[in-house]
Write a protein that holds these residues in place. Structure first.
Motif, short mmCIF file in Angstrom:
data_model
loop_
_atom_site.label_atom_id
_atom_site.label_comp_id
_atom_site.label_asym_id
_atom_site.label_seq_id
_atom_site.Cartn_x
_atom_site.Cartn_y
_atom_site.Cartn_z
N PHE A 175 -6.16 -6.90 2.16
CA PHE A 175 -5.27 -6.41 3.40
C PHE A 175 -4.87 -5.12 3.00
O PHE A 175 -4.18 -4.26 3.85
CB PHE A 175 -3.81 -7.17 2.93
CG PHE A 175 -4.06 -8.58 3.03
CD1 PHE A 175 -4.08 -9.06 4.62
CD2 PHE A 175 -4.14 -9.71 2.41
CE1 PHE A 175 -4.25 -10.57 4.91
CE2 PHE A 175 -4.47 -11.02 2.68
CZ PHE A 175 -4.36 -11.48 3.83
N ALA A 176 -5.48 -4.61 1.61
CA ALA A 176 -5.39 -3.17 1.39
C ALA A 176 -6.77 -2.76 1.11
O ALA A 176 -7.54 -3.33 0.59
CB ALA A 176 -4.36 -2.80 0.22
N PRO A 177 -6.98 -1.31 1.16
CA PRO A 177 -8.53 -1.01 1.05
C PRO A 177 -8.84 -1.07 -0.52
O PRO A 177 -10.00 -1.39 -0.90
CB PRO A 177 -8.19 0.67 1.19
CG PRO A 177 -6.96 0.97 1.35
CD PRO A 177 -6.06 -0.22 1.60
N PHE A 178 -7.90 -1.03 -1.41
CA PHE A 178 -8.09 -1.32 -2.88
C PHE A 178 -6.85 -1.66 -3.44
O PHE A 178 -5.99 -1.50 -3.19
CB PHE A 178 -8.70 0.04 -3.39
CG PHE A 178 -8.09 1.34 -3.44
CD1 PHE A 178 -7.12 1.43 -4.02
CD2 PHE A 178 -8.41 2.16 -2.45
CE1 PHE A 178 -6.26 2.58 -4.11
CE2 PHE A 178 -7.77 3.32 -2.23
CZ PHE A 178 -6.34 3.41 -3.22
N PRO A 179 -7.07 -2.49 -4.77
CA PRO A 179 -5.95 -2.85 -5.55
C PRO A 179 -4.99 -1.85 -5.70
O PRO A 179 -5.28 -0.70 -6.18
CB PRO A 179 -6.51 -3.56 -6.83
CG PRO A 179 -7.98 -3.74 -6.38
CD PRO A 179 -8.22 -2.88 -5.45
N GLY A 180 -3.56 -2.19 -5.44
CA GLY A 180 -2.21 -0.96 -5.81
C GLY A 180 -2.27 -0.18 -4.58
O GLY A 180 -1.25 0.73 -4.40
N ALA A 181 -3.16 -0.23 -3.43
CA ALA A 181 -3.13 0.75 -2.19
C ALA A 181 -2.15 -0.05 -1.37
O ALA A 181 -1.80 -0.95 -1.40
CB ALA A 181 -4.28 1.07 -1.55
N GLU A 182 -1.47 0.68 -0.31
CA GLU A 182 -0.55 0.42 0.54
C GLU A 182 -1.33 -0.55 1.59
O GLU A 182 -2.36 -0.31 2.15
CB GLU A 182 -0.17 1.62 1.23
CG GLU A 182 1.02 1.15 2.56
CD GLU A 182 2.27 0.81 1.64
OE1 GLU A 182 3.17 0.23 2.58
OE2 GLU A 182 2.64 0.85 0.58
N PRO A 183 -1.02 -1.59 1.84
CA PRO A 183 -1.77 -2.37 2.90
C PRO A 183 -1.63 -1.90 4.42
O PRO A 183 -0.62 -1.20 4.76
CB PRO A 183 -0.53 -3.80 2.91
CG PRO A 183 0.06 -3.76 1.62
CD PRO A 183 0.16 -2.41 1.24
N GLY A 184 -2.60 -2.15 4.92
CA GLY A 184 -2.67 -1.81 6.80
C GLY A 184 -3.80 -2.32 7.43
O GLY A 184 -4.69 -3.02 6.58
N ILE A 185 -3.51 -2.42 8.49
CA ILE A 185 -4.57 -2.88 9.39
C ILE A 185 -5.81 -2.12 9.71
O ILE A 185 -5.33 -1.07 10.27
CB ILE A 185 -3.70 -3.64 10.52
CG1 ILE A 185 -2.99 -4.71 10.26
CG2 ILE A 185 -4.98 -4.05 11.57
CD1 ILE A 185 -2.06 -5.20 11.34
N GLY A 186 -7.10 -2.60 9.66
CA GLY A 186 -8.33 -1.76 9.91
C GLY A 186 -8.63 -0.67 9.21
O GLY A 186 -9.08 0.07 9.78
N VAL A 187 -8.01 -0.51 8.04
CA VAL A 187 -8.12 0.57 7.06
C VAL A 187 -9.48 0.52 6.35
O VAL A 187 -10.05 -0.50 6.03
CB VAL A 187 -7.02 0.74 5.98
CG1 VAL A 187 -7.21 1.86 5.24
CG2 VAL A 187 -5.55 0.74 6.62
N PRO A 188 -10.45 1.69 6.40
CA PRO A 188 -11.73 1.49 5.56
C PRO A 188 -11.57 1.09 4.12
O PRO A 188 -10.74 1.71 3.50
CB PRO A 188 -12.50 2.93 5.72
CG PRO A 188 -11.62 3.58 7.11
CD PRO A 188 -10.06 2.94 6.96
N ILE A 189 -12.53 0.17 3.85
CA ILE A 189 -12.47 -0.13 2.55
C ILE A 189 -13.57 0.55 1.65
O ILE A 189 -14.97 0.21 2.18
CB ILE A 189 -12.73 -1.78 2.50
CG1 ILE A 189 -11.78 -2.54 3.29
CG2 ILE A 189 -12.79 -2.28 0.97
CD1 ILE A 189 -12.04 -3.97 3.44
N PRO A 190 -13.24 1.12 0.47
CA PRO A 190 -14.68 1.83 -0.10
C PRO A 190 -15.38 0.77 -0.74
O PRO A 190 -14.93 -0.12 -1.17
CB PRO A 190 -13.78 2.56 -1.25
CG PRO A 190 -12.60 1.96 -1.28
CD PRO A 190 -12.33 1.42 0.17
#
Length: 787
Positions: A175-190
């Motif tokens: 739900f977030a791009p990486f642990p601790g990051a702000e959740p967001g819809i459709g955000v690129p995941i490294p």
């Protein structure tokens, strides 16, 4: 033609096979994975009718899709075919098996008893490892982006009204791009450090409800994105469209696997291995063993027994209403499952009755809404009649605007917008049997033995429907007491001996060393919760046992080179520049290094400080020893990181701990920063479980600090040790209860064995060994050298 020979073959790439591939490959073994299905990158999963028509598995008819539908006399079942196995189409729930549900029942006349030879304490460290690797998190319902999820709120409201235990289970979704990051819809995941085998950009969940059809965004942490990408990074050979057909022992040891290469053609090949891990799913693994039974004499009579559907039951909540008005449910918004209601088991306490179960909210893709509305014949007929009447009136009044009439014909979407699948599962009775019938797999099973379980589930689901003002509807198949399961389990059940199970508690087949089962077939009964996490944890535990038993010759061949380095006479090539973590697309492969170490000494129970004068520990019962293999996955990364971390695998032995105990997880640090600026430490942290099932931690350090050179041997051979209650993470020793303390030592002969045990895997092994040796000698010179 010579048969290909590798250390390990893994058949299947689901929750058992992918874990095995990663653990064995990362330990330096040559691993080949045979997966009968295709690889599916984000964007490749079927969505259109034309694509769905090709999405099923039936090679005889030229179909190589990912949905494999089985139909037997008492049940139907849907499983997956593809790189990543069931994770491609499962609903992401990663629940642990409840502690009290690891039961020990007596055999029943129907064969439906359930006895687990492992405990929750056995599996907890492996649950931890899998959760960390996969990346799990509950649905972020309180976050503004996700708070508008009507189906989750509806389940929460119903559970509160009925006094039921409602929760947000861990989900394998980003739900977030990486642990601790702000959740967001459709955000690129490294991509992680081990890369992405598909090479396609992944994005966070967009709440489309398409999880069970394959995630085209890559937000689901399916096994191809996690364990299999990491396995390939460590050298595992992932072969798709390869279906295993038969296995047999090889005269010189190990096993041979005959397999077919599908599409194009149907070429039959053979591969030989020292260890064979079967993880083709409950049906695939059991069928393979039943077909191969003539080749494997002495297989337990338990083969084919204790089949269960994990208590699966699907019903529907239709046309929910709130104070006579339609209640919005919107099953298509969110992941397939977001929340769960837990029904207590009679094992949980005297106030509870029945076998434990879960009820979870279901979901489906938005495009299914049209099918749902089309199936609502009552409303469709009424809307069509009203549309015809309106058009006749319009002809008489010459009204040419049809917008309102068409809107009414389409309808308000009440059925799809106010309905919800309810998914049930739990502790049914594992009394089914799998057998061969005319060369094909057949399941003898009926819901009769589990009638109480299904009645309880249906009654609770009906209560949930009533609270939400909805109609309750069974699947049509239930009218004939048939079930549809997506969690088939059993067939090669584990047990304490061959009279109780087909394989031992580590998945190794009785009478056939080196042949393992690592999927749902090995489970001796239902998990009760979604079984994926438990299957993966058992596979992780199995691999720990396999790696403990690795032959000593695997660690041959590096000792002389290291001794030359330490003597300053190496002829190795110059060391390469130290690199940071491996990045995606980087052409250089990492070089791994391993060595073994033995230490022994005494721990005094009741003492908390290993340097205390109270430490004597000379009684026989307080003697403690260990043998470890230290694994450095990437020498360059190891040298670059300040704490120089590595993995420790092996065993701890002490009479008062129950004898020899396997290290379930272990950490080692070489010359990490010490407790004072001029001190450095060699740290050991070993998690294991004692003979009474209690988790324990052996935490120790060697204190290396400035002083005369005469102290070098004493400092580097003395391990100050504390034995702690529980599995204690680093940094939390001060909060833990200390069982005892003492010192362990390495003897000169053991040090010589350690030096001979060094080995490397990967490119430029000798150069990597030279860099390691120079680092080791350099650190000692900095500490004990003159000046």
């Amino acid at each position: 033609m010579n048969t290909e020979h590798v250390d390990a073959v893994v058949v299947g790439s689901g929750f058992g096979g992918s874990v095995a591939a990663y653990r064995l490959a990362s330990a330096g073994l040559s691993v080949v994975v045979l997966e009968r299905g295709r690889a599916y990158a984000p964007g490749m999963f079927p969505r259109s009718p034309a694509e769905m028509s090709k999405a099923f598995w039936d090679p005889a008819e030229g179909h190589y899709g990912m949905f494999d539908v089985w139909s037997f006399s008492g049940c139907d079942s849907v499983v997956s075919s593809g790189l990543g196995g069931g994770s491609l189409i499962y609903a992401n729930v990663m629940l642990r098996k409840d502690e009290r549900w690891f039961v020990h029942e007596e055999p029943l006349p129907t064969g439906g008893y359930e006895t687990w030879p492992v405990t929750r304490a056995d599996l907890d460290p492996h649950y931890d490892a899998v959760e960390k690797m996969v990346g799990v998190t509950p649905y972020p319902l309180d976050h503004p982006v996700y708070s508008d999820t009507p189906k989750t709120r509806a389940m929460q409201d119903a559970a509160a009204e009925l006094g039921l235990d409602w929760r947000l289970p861990p989900l394998a979704i980003n739900f977030a791009p990486f642990p601790g990051a702000e959740p967001g819809i459709g955000v690129p995941i490294p991509d992680p450090g081990y890369g992405n085998l598909h090479g396609v950009q992944r994005r966070t969940c967009r709440l489309c409800g398409e999880c069970d059809f394959g995630c085209n965004d890559g937000s689901k942490n399916s096994l191809d994105h996690t364990y299999l990408s990491a396995a390939r990074h460590h050298g595992a050979d992932l072969r798709t469209l390869r279906e295993a057909k038969e296995v047999r022992p090889h005269p010189d040891g190990g096993y041979e696997v005959d397999y077919v290469r599908h599409h194009p053609g149907s070429e039959r090949r053979t591969i030989r291995c020292d260890r064979l891990v079967l993880a083709a799913g409950t049906y695939g693994t059991t069928l393979l063993l039943l077909r191969s039974r003539p080749n494997l004499p002495g297989l337990s009579d338990a083969l084919g027994t204790r089949f269960s559907g994990n208590g699966d039951l699907l019903t529907f909540l239709l046309r929910a209403k709130d104070r006579s008005r339609t209640r919005t449910i919107t099953a298509s918004r969110g992941p397939v499952i977001t929340s769960a209601i837990r029904l207590a088991d009679e094992l949980d306490g005297p106030r509870d009755a029945g076998r434990g179960a879960y009820i979870q909210d279901g979901g489906y893709p938005a495009f299914i809404d049209w099918l749902v509305e089309g199936a609502d014949v009552r409303s469709e007929v009424k809307r069509a009649a009203r549309f015809l009447a309106d058009r006749l009136r319009a002809l008489l009044t010459r009204d040419t605007n049809m917008s309102a009439e068409i809107a009414a014909l389409v309808g308000e979407g009440e059925l799809s917008g106010s309905s919800l699948p309810l998914l049930g599962m739990g502790r049914d009775v594992p009394d089914g049997r799998l057998r061969l019938r005319d060369g094909k797999l057949d399941v003898q099973w009926s819901s009769e033995g589990s009638e109480d379980h299904f009645d309880r589930l249906r009654a609770t689901m009906r209560r949930v429907s009533d609270v939400l003002g909805a109609e309750h509807s069974d699947m049509p198949a239930w009218l004939g007491k048939r079930i549809i399961t997506v969690h088939p389990l059993g067939g090669v059940p584990m047990g304490r001996h061959a009279g109780e199970g087909a394989c031992d508690p580590y998945g190794e087949m009785f009478g056939h060393p080196g042949l393992y089962v690592a999927d749902g077939a090995a489970l001796p009964g239902p998990v009760g919760a979604n079984p994926s996490l438990t299957i993966a944890a058992l596979a992780d535990r199995m691999c720990t046992r396999i790696l403990e038993r690795r032959p000593a010759e695997r660690r041959r061949g590096g000792g002389r080179a290291l001794m030359s380095v330490m003597n300053g006479s190496t002829a190795a090539s110059p060391p390469q520049e130290v690199r940071g973590p491996v990045t995606v697309g980087e052409p250089a492969e990492p070089t791994s290094l391993s060595f073994s170490e033995e230490m022994a000494g005494f721990v005094s129970v009741g003492v908390s400080d290993p340097r205390s004068r109270e430490v004597d520990g000379r009684s026989h019962g307080d003697r403690v020893s260990f043998e470890l293999t230290i694994e450095v996955d990437d020498v360059d990364r190891f040298l670059a990181l300040p704490a120089h971390p590595a993995r420790a695998e092996g065993w701890v032995e002490a009479e008062f701990l129950g004898g020899r105990r396997a290290v379930e997880r272990g950490w080692f640090n070489l010359f990490a920063p010490g407790r004072r600026p001029d001190h450095r430490e060699m740290r050991y942290r070993l998690w294991f479980t004692d003979g009474e099932g209690r988790p324990r931690t052996l935490a120790g350090y060697k204190d290396v600090h400035h002083g005369p050179a005469t102290r070098l041997w004493l400092d580097t051979s003395t391990l100050y040790t504390c034995l702690l209650e529980g599995h204690v993470p680093e940094g939390e020793d001060g909060k833990a209860v200390v069982v005892g303390a003492g010192t362990l030592h390495i003897q000169p002969m053991d040090l010589a064995a350690t030096l001979k045990s060094f080995s490397t895997e990967g490119p430029h092994g000798l150069a990597a060994l030279a860099r390691f040796g120079r680092f080791f000698v350099g650190q000692l010179w900095d500490v004990y050298g003159p000046g």
